[in-house]
Enzyme design. Sequence first.
Site, PDB file in Angstrom:
ATOM      1  N   LYS A 170      -9.809   2.653  -1.970  1.00 34.86           N
ATOM      2  CA  LYS A 170     -10.060   1.907  -0.846  1.00 34.86           C
ATOM      3  C   LYS A 170     -11.345   2.532  -0.212  1.00 34.86           C
ATOM      4  O   LYS A 170     -11.362   3.507  -0.216  1.00 34.86           O
ATOM      5  CB  LYS A 170      -8.822   2.399   0.152  1.00 34.86           C
ATOM      6  CG  LYS A 170      -8.962   1.667   1.528  1.00 34.86           C
ATOM      7  CD  LYS A 170      -7.562   2.363   2.376  1.00 34.86           C
ATOM      8  CE  LYS A 170      -7.308   1.516   3.636  1.00 34.86           C
ATOM      9  NZ  LYS A 170      -6.301   1.983   4.403  1.00 34.86           N
ATOM     10  N   GLU A 186       0.720  -1.321   0.126  1.00 32.41           N
ATOM     11  CA  GLU A 186       0.170   0.143  -0.034  1.00 32.41           C
ATOM     12  C   GLU A 186       0.788   1.123  -0.053  1.00 32.41           C
ATOM     13  O   GLU A 186       1.980   1.199   0.722  1.00 32.41           O
ATOM     14  CB  GLU A 186      -0.922  -0.008   1.394  1.00 32.41           C
ATOM     15  CG  GLU A 186      -1.719   1.160   1.566  1.00 32.41           C
ATOM     16  CD  GLU A 186      -2.392   1.176   2.662  1.00 32.41           C
ATOM     17  OE1 GLU A 186      -3.648   1.898   2.869  1.00 32.41           O
ATOM     18  OE2 GLU A 186      -2.205   0.526   3.838  1.00 32.41           O
ATOM     19  N   CYS A 192      -5.500  -3.010   2.810  1.00 38.59           N
ATOM     20  CA  CYS A 192      -5.398  -2.864   4.509  1.00 38.59           C
ATOM     21  C   CYS A 192      -6.589  -3.077   5.181  1.00 38.59           C
ATOM     22  O   CYS A 192      -7.075  -4.046   5.377  1.00 38.59           O
ATOM     23  CB  CYS A 192      -4.542  -1.531   4.376  1.00 38.59           C
ATOM     24  SG  CYS A 192      -3.504  -1.270   6.077  1.00 38.59           S
TER      25      CYS A 192
END
Length: 260
Positions: A111, A45, A145
């Site tokens: 995300k 990331e 994540c």
Amino acid sequence: MENQELKIALVQTNLIWEHPTQNRIQLEEKMNAISETVDVIVLPEMFTSGFTMNPQAVAETMEGETITWIKTLAKTKNVAITGSLVISENGNHYNRLIFVLPSGEIESYDKRHTFTLAGEHEVYTAGTSKNIINYKGWNICPLICYDLRFPVWARNVENYDVLLYVANWPKPRINAWDALLKARAIENMSYCIGVNRVGLDANSHEYPGHCAAYDVLGEKVTNIAENKEETEIVTLTKSHIETYRNKLKFLNDKDAFILT
């Protein structure tokens, strides 16, 4: 054409804080060091900057230097390359995963679950949709994540083969990373891959790596040392997925969720 095998390189690396140029240099060296032919290279990331809440310092566009660089590498090496970086678009900043094909085509995913504990929701705009990427006959679901903590978002309603997470997941909560990667593989009857960084960032957060791949039964099929810059290659096989999905059929009994 559908490949019965997919070779993926997991790049466990330190990141230089808010320095895209230096990160591109060191990442290119690591990718050049991969001597085996692979299909996909996975970077962590925010691979150009580390997990920064200062997007103005590192944000690029989809026509920017990093995108141009990674498209050139993907074409030269005939490999797909993926990871996330800070992208500025229409006045917003996104933590955007890009999946760059050798052809130059780019798939992306923004995300969905911004990390409120660090204030990510205050500076980055959350994504609104999943993107299942078909590459060489494999359906790949890329997530980022904090998304790992939300199983409904990851639920395998699209019949994907590989669930892929890129991360900057810190040491104090690394047990959750290990447990949830394994759980996502088991509950979705898919391969689950997680690529996390190592090293210390400018906020003194420590990252231990723990990059890993799990098969559909939750068996770990990688052996990357923690706290070490290392690249490991894992070979995924369609026959493994088909054998256990046909035998166990657990996905047939999944709940239907309506996401809003």
